[in-house]
Design an enzyme around this catalytic site. Structure first.
Site, PDB file in Angstrom:
ATOM      1  CG  PHE A 182      -2.048   0.993   1.128  1.00 31.97           C
ATOM      2  CD1 PHE A 182      -3.184   0.681   0.416  1.00 31.97           C
ATOM      3  CD2 PHE A 182      -1.974   2.224   1.749  1.00 31.97           C
ATOM      4  CE1 PHE A 182      -4.242   1.587   0.321  1.00 31.97           C
ATOM      5  CE2 PHE A 182      -3.021   3.132   1.665  1.00 31.97           C
ATOM      6  CZ  PHE A 182      -4.162   2.812   0.945  1.00 31.97           C
ATOM      7  N   GLY A 183       0.890   1.970  -1.104  1.00 30.29           N
ATOM      8  CA  GLY A 183       1.740   3.143  -1.250  1.00 30.29           C
ATOM      9  C   GLY A 183       1.041   4.403  -0.799  1.00 30.29           C
ATOM     10  CB  SER A 186       1.583  12.289  10.630  1.00 36.23           C
ATOM     11  OG  SER A 186       2.481  11.477  11.364  1.00 36.23           O
ATOM     12  CB  THR A 206       5.819  -2.913   4.403  1.00 35.77           C
ATOM     13  OG1 THR A 206       6.233  -1.991   5.410  1.00 35.77           O
ATOM     14  CG2 THR A 206       6.181  -4.321   4.846  1.00 35.77           C
ATOM     15  NE  ARG A 231      23.951 -13.991  34.125  1.00 34.65           N
ATOM     16  CZ  ARG A 231      24.999 -13.922  34.937  1.00 34.65           C
ATOM     17  NH1 ARG A 231      25.242 -14.920  35.795  1.00 34.65           N
ATOM     18  NH2 ARG A 231      25.803 -12.882  34.895  1.00 34.65           N
ATOM     19  CD  GLN A 250      19.001  -2.243  32.930  1.00 38.71           C
ATOM     20  OE1 GLN A 250      19.077  -1.772  31.801  1.00 38.71           O
ATOM     21  NE2 GLN A 250      19.897  -2.008  33.870  1.00 38.71           N
ATOM     22  CD  GLU A 279      -0.531  -0.432   9.500  1.00 37.33           C
ATOM     23  OE1 GLU A 279      -1.738  -0.312   9.781  1.00 37.33           O
ATOM     24  OE2 GLU A 279      -0.043  -1.481   9.080  1.00 37.33           O
TER      25      GLU A 279
END
Length: 389
Positions: free
Chosen positions: A130-131, A139, A165, A278, A346, A373
């Protein structure tokens, strides 16, 4: 598979649950093992996309008469959530291929357009794009400068698009573009949408972008230089392109929220696994409240995001207004994905900064969820409007 007026995050109807389990298994056994390789090489995962096509994922919300599975949009969202847990590049390939590639044709196309394009898009053997976005109009989609001039029985298209995309793969079949086709009686731009087959002379998918994340997703700037397509390639009513695009984005925001929810949950799952394995100071790090509480907040974010997109999807499937809920879902889920990616990194410490760990890929991938989007700011603007401000 049909939609329900009420969708619970704690217990899905059996057909939806089976679909989610099937896609989860595919994500774990097919997608995850090659995700890091494609990400590092910036290569498009054709073999994974083919597998998704064989599973019928590209045809989930497409009626059977057009080669689809006859399901609904929520089914697509469930698939996106499961894929998003392990590889956002693969998930966005599906999301864009269906939500932005196929759905506009299903929603607004003529019968001939549907029968020409939907079977191949639903099979996953071809992708649609979709162009919309342009270099000078992100925006502000109404700032479209690309033009489509009617010359006899052909549209002549000139202009540029960016960040598109699925627009340059070997299996890209078409790009639907928004273009100025005239001026309305009120003196405003008349924006329409036109289907441009990928092999159209004058249409060029330029060199792929070098991105921070989504490295296995195909994204290009596009150029149209006197690209000619038949007049019958007009998608929807002339002058309704902008309105139709808004409807497309409203639906797409639910799908992006589902993908983002998957990313947020994937970060939780990886952090729980790591915190159990861990050890530091003679015990698993998950026994420390500093780690346990961080992961608890991550789980709360993922659950909230899932609840938000389920709510928006339920409204959409029942035919009720869902614009505000879609914006809320996209806002909440994209922020959950970004926040969880940061916290998961983190939790993993130095290992979280190594690309061999999926949380590092989520850290790079998730930022675009707050931009694509509809940016976070656009979602806030939409929500504010919907509450009367």
């Amino acid at each position: 598979m049909t939609g329900s007026s009420f969708l619970s995050t704690s217990e899905l109807p059996e057909d939806y649950a089976q679909l989610a389990a099937t896609v989860a298994d595919f994500a774990r056994t097919v997608v995850a093992p090659v995700a890091a390789e494609h990400d590092a090489a910036h290569t498009f995962p054709y073999e994974v996309v083919a597998g998704m096509g064989e599973l019928g994922l590209f045809g989930l919300p497409i009626p059977e008469e057009y080669g689809g599975q006859g399901g609904d949009y929520f089914a697509l969202c469930l698939a996106l959530e499961e894929l998003g847990k392990v590889d956002q590049s693969v998930a966005i390939t599906l999301e864009a291929g269906v939500s932005l590639g196929a759905m506009p044709i299903l929603r607004f196309g003529t019968e001939e357009q549907k029968r020409t394009w939907l079977p191949q898009l639903a099979s996953g053997r071809a992708l649609g794009a979709f162009g919309l976005t342009e270099p000078g109009a992100g925006s502000d989609a109404s700032g479209t400068k690309t033009t489509a001039r009617l010359d006899g029985d052909e549209w002549v298209i000139n202009g540029n698009k960016q960040f598109i995309t699925n627009s340059g793969t070997d299996i890209t079949a078409l790009v639907t573009v928004t273009a100025v086709t005239g001026t309305s009686e009120a003196g405003k731009k008349e924006i329409s949408t036109v289907i441009v087959p990928a092999d159209t002379p004058g249409f060029t998918a330029e060199k792929a972008y070098d991105k921070v994340g989504w490295n296995a997703s195909d994204t290009h700037p596009l150029t149209f230089a006197d690209a000619r397509v038949p007049a019958a390639n007009l998608l929807g009513e002339r002058g309704r392109g902008y309105a139709n695009f808004l409807r497309t984005l409203d639906e797409g925001r639910i799908a992006i929220a589902a993908l983002a929810t998957g990313a947020a949950q994937g970060c939780v799952d990886e952090s729980v696994r790591y915190a159990k394995e861990r050890e530091a100071f003679g015990a698993p790090i998950g026994r420390n409240q500093a780690i346990a509480f961080k992961i608890a907040r991550m789980e709360a974010r993922a659950h909230t995001a899932r609840t938000a997109y389920y709510d928006a999807a339920a409204l959409m499937l029942s035919g009720k207004p869902f614009k505000k809920q879609a914006a809320i879902a996209k806002l909440v889920a994209s922020e959950a994905a970004m926040d969880n990616a940061r916290d998961a990194t983190q939790v993993h410490g130095g290992y979280g900064f190594m690309n061999e760990y999926s949380v590092a890929r989520h850290y790079r991938d998730s930022k675009i969820l707050e931009i694509g989007e509809g940016t976070t700011e656009v979602q806030l603007m939409l929500i504010a409007r919907e509450v009367g401000l």
